[in-house]
Motif scaffolding. Structure first.
Motif, PDB file in Angstrom:
ATOM      1  N   ARG A 109      61.646  33.606  24.110  1.00  0.00           N
ATOM      2  CA  ARG A 109      61.342  33.850  22.715  1.00  0.00           C
ATOM      3  C   ARG A 109      60.274  34.762  22.458  1.00  0.00           C
ATOM      4  O   ARG A 109      60.176  35.489  21.599  1.00  0.00           O
ATOM      5  CB  ARG A 109      61.101  32.332  22.157  1.00  0.00           C
ATOM      6  N   LEU A 110      59.195  34.421  23.386  1.00  0.00           N
ATOM      7  CA  LEU A 110      57.961  35.446  23.183  1.00  0.00           C
ATOM      8  C   LEU A 110      58.415  36.850  23.582  1.00  0.00           C
ATOM      9  O   LEU A 110      57.671  37.704  22.832  1.00  0.00           O
ATOM     10  CB  LEU A 110      56.944  34.696  24.289  1.00  0.00           C
ATOM     11  N   GLY A 111      58.806  37.108  24.751  1.00  0.00           N
ATOM     12  CA  GLY A 111      59.231  38.470  25.242  1.00  0.00           C
ATOM     13  C   GLY A 111      60.023  39.108  24.168  1.00  0.00           C
ATOM     14  O   GLY A 111      59.980  40.193  23.934  1.00  0.00           O
ATOM     15  N   HIS A 112      61.306  38.476  23.548  1.00  0.00           N
ATOM     16  CA  HIS A 112      62.090  38.942  22.630  1.00  0.00           C
ATOM     17  C   HIS A 112      61.297  39.083  21.423  1.00  0.00           C
ATOM     18  O   HIS A 112      61.570  40.547  20.913  1.00  0.00           O
ATOM     19  CB  HIS A 112      63.053  37.843  22.274  1.00  0.00           C
ATOM     20  N   LEU A 113      60.485  38.469  20.869  1.00  0.00           N
ATOM     21  CA  LEU A 113      59.570  39.011  19.690  1.00  0.00           C
ATOM     22  C   LEU A 113      58.572  40.183  20.206  1.00  0.00           C
ATOM     23  O   LEU A 113      58.654  41.193  19.255  1.00  0.00           O
ATOM     24  CB  LEU A 113      58.704  37.652  19.344  1.00  0.00           C
ATOM     25  N   PHE A 114      58.264  40.299  21.522  1.00  0.00           N
ATOM     26  CA  PHE A 114      57.283  41.345  21.514  1.00  0.00           C
ATOM     27  C   PHE A 114      58.068  42.720  21.720  1.00  0.00           C
ATOM     28  O   PHE A 114      57.794  43.625  21.301  1.00  0.00           O
ATOM     29  CB  PHE A 114      56.576  41.215  22.927  1.00  0.00           C
ATOM     30  N   CYS A 115      59.468  42.561  22.136  1.00  0.00           N
ATOM     31  CA  CYS A 115      60.218  43.620  22.264  1.00  0.00           C
ATOM     32  C   CYS A 115      60.744  44.156  20.882  1.00  0.00           C
ATOM     33  O   CYS A 115      60.690  45.375  20.556  1.00  0.00           O
ATOM     34  CB  CYS A 115      61.604  43.386  22.874  1.00  0.00           C
ATOM     35  N   GLU A 116      60.752  43.091  19.803  1.00  0.00           N
ATOM     36  CA  GLU A 116      61.250  43.649  18.386  1.00  0.00           C
ATOM     37  C   GLU A 116      60.113  44.368  17.594  1.00  0.00           C
ATOM     38  O   GLU A 116      60.268  45.331  17.132  1.00  0.00           O
ATOM     39  CB  GLU A 116      61.669  42.292  17.716  1.00  0.00           C
ATOM     40  N   LEU A 117      58.964  43.643  17.964  1.00  0.00           N
ATOM     41  CA  LEU A 117      57.692  44.236  17.279  1.00  0.00           C
ATOM     42  C   LEU A 117      57.395  45.375  17.821  1.00  0.00           C
ATOM     43  O   LEU A 117      56.901  46.497  16.839  1.00  0.00           O
ATOM     44  CB  LEU A 117      56.622  43.191  17.392  1.00  0.00           C
ATOM     45  N   PHE A 118      57.446  45.909  18.996  1.00  0.00           N
ATOM     46  CA  PHE A 118      57.238  47.066  19.692  1.00  0.00           C
ATOM     47  C   PHE A 118      58.224  47.971  18.948  1.00  0.00           C
ATOM     48  O   PHE A 118      57.695  49.116  18.614  1.00  0.00           O
ATOM     49  CB  PHE A 118      57.249  46.758  20.954  1.00  0.00           C
ATOM     50  N   LEU A 119      59.483  47.844  18.982  1.00  0.00           N
ATOM     51  CA  LEU A 119      60.472  48.771  18.532  1.00  0.00           C
ATOM     52  C   LEU A 119      60.219  49.136  16.996  1.00  0.00           C
ATOM     53  O   LEU A 119      60.632  50.174  16.553  1.00  0.00           O
ATOM     54  CB  LEU A 119      61.709  48.235  18.888  1.00  0.00           C
TER      55      LEU A 119
END
Length: 247
Positions: free
Chosen positions: A151-161
């Protein structure tokens, strides 16, 4: 210089110079600065304009009577806080700032005029709304099925992109003006659990957090660890293909 909304919408449609000018002018008419941790609009209030985030971060949230909060979406520069929110009689959620923000208030008449006179902007706004809906679906999957680490890694990927899509990244780093409590409220986790997962991601070399700065040394590795597929963000300019042969 184009505002972040223009940079974002150009991923969905080939905007003309007139289109860009109309959006830039609309974003300059009613601009206000709002401090960190303040509400832009509260649940129960009557909306009469669309809020465009020009700088800073905000969120959509619901708060229960006992004070518990669920963050439903993060708003980044270039995001419209609900394109057609003024059709509602009253807000069924609140929008609050996570950092100091600059907001352009675009009223109903101005937005209607833009969409009537600029069909490509209308097309791009439809794409923007579809992507926003896709993000909400992905957040549901995130909370319902992924592990805490995913969940946390997924959110960071999304926000960065999403930040990279509006040219607000610096190499493999971007601003991240959120607290662990904010992350917990967005991911359905406790603050303690978020802290533990952050330590795990750091220890595995998947990210670093210094102050308000997120750095992802190896985006592909974080994507793999988070089961992240960026297709729901439609960053491959799918919308632009619709009018690629026009002009």
């Amino acid at each position: 210089m184009d505002n972040p909304l223009v940079r974002k919408l150009q991923r969905f449609a080939r905007l003309s110079s007139e289109d860009r000018q109309a959006l830039n002018e609309a974003a300059r008419l009613n601009v206000r600065r709002i401090g960190s941790r303040e509400d832009i609009i509260r649940e129960g209030e009557s909306p009469d304009q669309v809020n465009l985030i020009l700088s800073g971060w905000a969120c959509r949230y619901k708060q229960l009577e006992d004070g518990r909060r669920q963050i439903i979406a993060f708003f980044l520069p270039g995001d419209l806080c609900d394109t057609h929110v003024f059709v509602m009689r009253e807000m069924d959620h609140s929008i609050g700032t996570l950092s100091a923000v600059t907001v352009a208030e675009i009223n109903r008449d101005a937005l209607t005029a833009i969409t009537e006179l600029h069909p490509r902007i209308t097309q791009a706004l439809w794409w923007e709304m579809l992507v926003a809906t896709a993000v909400q679906r992905e957040w549901t999957v995130n909370i319902g099925q992924r592990t805490a680490t995913e969940r946390l890694g997924h959110l960071f990927c999304e926000l960065f992109l999403r930040m990279r899509a509006v040219d607000l990244t610096d190499g493999n780093s971007c601003e991240l003006p959120v607290t662990q409590v904010d992350l917990a409220d967005a991911l359905g986790l406790s603050n303690v659990h978020v802290n533990r997962v952050l330590q795990e991601l750091r220890a595995n070399g998947l990210l670093t957090l210094r102050g308000r700065q997120l750095t992802i040394p190896d985006l592909a590795a974080l994507k793999a660890a988070s089961l992240f597929n960026p297709n729901y963000l439609h960053l491959d300019h799918v919308g632009r293909h619709l009018d690629a042969n026009e002009d």
